[in-house]
Design a protein around this motif. Structure first.
Motif, PDB file in Angstrom:
ATOM      1  N   ILE A 142       0.852  -1.189   0.000  1.00  0.00           N
ATOM      2  CA  ILE A 142       0.000   0.000   0.000  1.00  0.00           C
ATOM      3  C   ILE A 142       0.888   1.239   0.000  1.00  0.00           C
ATOM      4  N   ASN A 143       0.352   2.297  -0.592  1.00  0.00           N
ATOM      5  CA  ASN A 143       1.056   3.570  -0.658  1.00  0.00           C
ATOM      6  C   ASN A 143       0.218   4.613   0.072  1.00  0.00           C
ATOM      7  N   VAL A 144       0.743   5.102   1.203  1.00  0.00           N
ATOM      8  CA  VAL A 144       0.051   6.125   1.978  1.00  0.00           C
ATOM      9  C   VAL A 144       0.662   7.481   1.606  1.00  0.00           C
ATOM     10  N   SER A 145      -0.155   8.301   0.976  1.00  0.00           N
ATOM     11  CA  SER A 145       0.332   9.606   0.516  1.00  0.00           C
ATOM     12  C   SER A 145      -0.721  10.659   0.808  1.00  0.00           C
TER      13      SER A 145
ATOM     14  N   ALA B  29      -7.891   0.101 -12.323  1.00  0.00           N
ATOM     15  CA  ALA B  29      -7.306   1.441 -12.271  1.00  0.00           C
ATOM     16  C   ALA B  29      -5.961   1.401 -11.559  1.00  0.00           C
ATOM     17  N   THR B  30      -5.022   2.164 -12.077  1.00  0.00           N
ATOM     18  CA  THR B  30      -3.731   2.371 -11.406  1.00  0.00           C
ATOM     19  C   THR B  30      -3.483   3.869 -11.327  1.00  0.00           C
ATOM     20  N   ALA B  31      -2.768   4.296 -10.279  1.00  0.00           N
ATOM     21  CA  ALA B  31      -2.442   5.724 -10.116  1.00  0.00           C
ATOM     22  C   ALA B  31      -1.364   5.862  -9.054  1.00  0.00           C
ATOM     23  N   ASP B  32      -0.559   6.867  -9.195  1.00  0.00           N
ATOM     24  CA  ASP B  32       0.397   7.211  -8.137  1.00  0.00           C
ATOM     25  C   ASP B  32      -0.358   7.877  -6.990  1.00  0.00           C
ATOM     26  N   ASN B  33       0.124   7.656  -5.770  1.00  0.00           N
ATOM     27  CA  ASN B  33      -0.431   8.275  -4.557  1.00  0.00           C
ATOM     28  C   ASN B  33      -1.869   7.831  -4.264  1.00  0.00           C
ATOM     29  N   ALA B  34      -2.282   6.693  -4.825  1.00  0.00           N
ATOM     30  CA  ALA B  34      -3.655   6.207  -4.599  1.00  0.00           C
ATOM     31  C   ALA B  34      -3.618   4.835  -3.943  1.00  0.00           C
TER      32      ALA B  34
ATOM     33  N   ASP C 293     -28.372   7.501  -8.662  1.00  0.00           N
ATOM     34  CA  ASP C 293     -27.998   7.374  -7.251  1.00  0.00           C
ATOM     35  C   ASP C 293     -27.244   6.085  -6.974  1.00  0.00           C
ATOM     36  N   ASP C 294     -26.524   5.569  -7.966  1.00  0.00           N
ATOM     37  CA  ASP C 294     -25.766   4.332  -7.783  1.00  0.00           C
ATOM     38  C   ASP C 294     -24.746   4.465  -6.657  1.00  0.00           C
ATOM     39  N   GLU C 295     -24.632   3.419  -5.844  1.00  0.00           N
ATOM     40  CA  GLU C 295     -23.533   3.325  -4.904  1.00  0.00           C
ATOM     41  C   GLU C 295     -22.291   2.875  -5.670  1.00  0.00           C
ATOM     42  N   PRO C 296     -21.128   3.432  -5.349  1.00  0.00           N
ATOM     43  CA  PRO C 296     -19.929   3.022  -6.087  1.00  0.00           C
ATOM     44  C   PRO C 296     -19.476   1.623  -5.693  1.00  0.00           C
ATOM     45  N   VAL C 297     -18.747   1.001  -6.596  1.00  0.00           N
ATOM     46  CA  VAL C 297     -18.063  -0.253  -6.309  1.00  0.00           C
ATOM     47  C   VAL C 297     -16.611   0.091  -6.022  1.00  0.00           C
ATOM     48  N   GLU C 298     -16.092  -0.347  -4.874  1.00  0.00           N
ATOM     49  CA  GLU C 298     -14.750   0.026  -4.450  1.00  0.00           C
ATOM     50  C   GLU C 298     -13.787  -1.136  -4.645  1.00  0.00           C
ATOM     51  N   ALA C 299     -12.557  -0.836  -5.002  1.00  0.00           N
ATOM     52  CA  ALA C 299     -11.520  -1.857  -5.158  1.00  0.00           C
ATOM     53  C   ALA C 299     -10.170  -1.246  -4.833  1.00  0.00           C
ATOM     54  N   ASN C 300      -9.218  -2.105  -4.513  1.00  0.00           N
ATOM     55  CA  ASN C 300      -7.849  -1.647  -4.312  1.00  0.00           C
ATOM     56  C   ASN C 300      -7.244  -1.248  -5.656  1.00  0.00           C
ATOM     57  N   ILE C 301      -6.352  -0.280  -5.623  1.00  0.00           N
ATOM     58  CA  ILE C 301      -5.635   0.093  -6.842  1.00  0.00           C
ATOM     59  C   ILE C 301      -4.938  -1.128  -7.433  1.00  0.00           C
TER      60      ILE C 301
ATOM     61  N   ARG D 281     -17.737   6.587 -14.244  1.00  0.00           N
ATOM     62  CA  ARG D 281     -16.836   7.525 -13.567  1.00  0.00           C
ATOM     63  C   ARG D 281     -15.964   6.764 -12.579  1.00  0.00           C
ATOM     64  N   VAL D 282     -14.647   6.962 -12.660  1.00  0.00           N
ATOM     65  CA  VAL D 282     -13.683   6.305 -11.786  1.00  0.00           C
ATOM     66  C   VAL D 282     -13.016   7.373 -10.924  1.00  0.00           C
ATOM     67  N   VAL D 283     -13.016   7.169  -9.610  1.00  0.00           N
ATOM     68  CA  VAL D 283     -12.448   8.131  -8.666  1.00  0.00           C
ATOM     69  C   VAL D 283     -11.304   7.446  -7.920  1.00  0.00           C
ATOM     70  N   ALA D 284     -10.074   7.921  -8.144  1.00  0.00           N
ATOM     71  CA  ALA D 284      -8.909   7.388  -7.430  1.00  0.00           C
ATOM     72  C   ALA D 284      -8.740   8.134  -6.122  1.00  0.00           C
TER      73      ALA D 284
END
Length: 539
Positions: free
Chosen positions: A115-118, A143-148, A160-168, A185-188
């Motif tokens: 994990i990356n804690v930033s 999805a991949t991203a720096d600092n995520a 009003d969809d609830e998001p589906v969450e996953a690890n980077i 829509r993807v939110v990192a």
């Protein structure tokens, strides 16, 4: 204290389980068969407030508790019972979290997650969105991203969809109700308050045909099935899988479908669809109907059997619910049709009907009738037999007083029925049975319009034209097949024709003698007991 509390709680659970097993089963031998924990994973959720607070929710199979090694300077692992989460505060940095899963027997398995804690906003977000290769209308997002650390996906089916969450770096999946184009829509997210987003219009596609075959039918003896359509069995000849019943006027259609050599039936926009046999078939000796159905958009299918009874066409339906995008395999007891008035002795058509009407398509495979495995034949009976050409080879006597013989054939009767005494009864090694009557056999008054006794052309169904099988267990021979018989065709277990109906199954008590070359049969007909003496021919 928290660590000790979890430890003793887990120990208590383990001792309790073992104690119960001792009390109920007398030993703990079953423990030896328990396997190590498996399918270990965890979801990491970091609070977006620059505090470094991370909630870890583990998951797995066969787990009593977890040991968490946080990958920082925390000196001891933290124990967490299965089904719970653990919260830990990190400073900025990259950590390797080690999760050890322990089962009730102490067996272990583990996984690690970096994990990356930033406290900086995620950067360089890259998103991959794909239609799932095997499940219709399912979309997979990576999805991949720096600092995520994690990402949320809003799949856009509803506002009003609830998001589906996953690890980077992992996959978030969602199955849509309908194919079409959706805004995804993807939110990192990292430890910072700021997030990074990506939005795209994506076309969700529907898989409209099976990608794998239905499970193959088991190997069966030919006597134990009647197949309409299956590559695994020998099918009835001449079946029409698309007779013109006017269904094309409903927009329905038909096509043969080949999936890498596996043949299937495809019924398009299914309203109703007939299947016509080349000739009527007796399936009354079978116990179940099997059919495999695959669809994306038919919710129910009505499966009807149609037969002729006393010149009247009778149809009986059974309705089954369908699960989309997978093979639905049905084992339908034939009693479900018999209870609706069918005899199943003159089946000549099947009908399929879809719900909703003419709006969905189905793929169909492996249509057959079957029964529990029967004897594959008996070496004691296998071969060809004839009635013994001698006086007394056929008689009827009082069941209550066997010494009271009501009638017994004499030598003149044997001579006068030469066309009967040359009939053969053939027991196959595969459990098949045949009446071989030649051009003539002995007929009685109930079998033909002249009302006379004498030699004549065999009359159906007692002419050997129907397939039949036999079993031989504990001195009982059971013939299965309309019109199959030993001795006299008029005698069955319910009585004597024409006072009773023709049956598809008759049982006889059998005594073998003379090195199994002489067979004596006994059958009660409700008034008395008939006895027949047969001689093996192929010795």
């Amino acid at each position: 204290m928290k660590t000790l509390k979890y430890f003793f709680s887990t120990l208590f659970i383990l001792v309790t389980v073992l104690s119960c097993v001792d009390d109920q089963m007398g030993d703990t031998g079953f423990i030896e068969t328990v396997v190590a924990p498996s399918d270990i994973s965890a979801l990491f959720d970091i609070s977006q407030d620059n505090t470094g607070t991370v909630t870890i929710t583990p998951n797995g199979v066969g787990i009593a508790y977890y040991d968490f090694y946080f990958g920082d300077d925390t000196p001891e692992p933290e124990k967490v019972l299965a089904g719970n989460s653990v919260v830990h505060i990190y400073t900025e940095g990259t950590y390797t979290v080690r999760i050890v899963a322990i089962g009730i027997t102490g067996l272990e398995a583990e996984t690690t997650q970096e994990i990356n804690v930033s406290f900086q906003a995620p950067e360089n977000l890259e998103v991959t969105i794909e239609n799932d290769a095997t499940i219709s209308k399912k979309v997979d997002v990576t999805a991949t991203a720096d600092n995520a650390m994690t990402f949320d996906v809003y799949f856009g089916e509803n506002l009003d969809d609830e998001p589906v969450e996953a690890n980077i770096g992992e996959i978030a999946s969602f199955t849509y109700q309908e194919a079409g184009t959706y805004s995804i829509r993807v939110v990192a997210k990292g430890g910072a308050i700021e997030t990074t987003e990506y939005t795209v219009e994506f076309e969700v596609t529907e898989i409209s045909q099976p990608l794998v075959s239905a499970s193959g039918p088991p190997v069966r003896q030919t006597a134990d099935y009647i197949s309409i359509f299956s590559d695994a069995y020998t099918d009835l000849d001449g079946t029409n899988f698309n007779p013109d019943w006017g269904q094309s006027g409903q927009g329905s259609g038909y096509a043969a479908f080949d999936l890498e050599g596996d043949n299937m039936l495809q019924y398009i926009n299914l309203s109703y669809q007939g299947i016509e046999l080349a000739e009527s078939v007796d399936i009354s000796m079978m116990e179940y109907m099997h059919i495999d159905v695959w669809t994306t958009n038919v919710s129910e299918i009505e499966i009807s059997l149609i037969e002729t009874i006393n010149s009247e066409t009778i149809e009986a339906p059974v309705t089954k619910s369908l699960v989309a995008n997978e093979w639905n395999s049905f084992e339908i007891p034939l009693s479900d049709y018999i209870d609706q008035g069918l005899t199943l002795q003159e089946l000549f058509q099947l009908k399929l009907e879809g719900t909703p009407w003419a709006e969905g398509s189905v793929f169909v495979d492996n249509i057959y009738f079957y029964r529990a495995e029967t004897s594959t034949g008996s070496s004691e009976l296998e071969g060809t037999w004839k009635m013994a050409s001698e006086a007394g080879s056929m008689m009827i006597y009082s069941t209550a007083n066997p010494s009271e013989v009501w009638w017994s054939i004499d030598a003149a009767g044997v001579e006068g029925r030469a066309c009967y005494y040359d009939d053969t009864y053939v027991f196959g090694a595969d459990g098949s049975f045949s009446n071989i009557l030649g051009n003539e056999t002995w007929l009685e008054d109930w079998q033909h319009s002249s009302g006379l006794f004498g030699c004549g052309t065999p009359v159906a169904p007692h002419d050997g034209s129907n397939a039949a099988t036999y079993t031989y267990n504990e001195d009982i021979i059971t013939l299965t097949g309309l019109g199959a018989y030993l001795g006299l065709p008029k005698v069955n277990n319910n009585g004597s024709l024409p006072d009773v109906d023709v049956t598809s199954s008759i049982s006889y008590i059998c005594t073998l003698s003379d090195d199994d070359n002489t067979m004596t049969l006994y059958i009660e007909d409700g008034t008395g007991t008939w006895a027949y003496k047969l001689i093996r021919q192929d010795i």
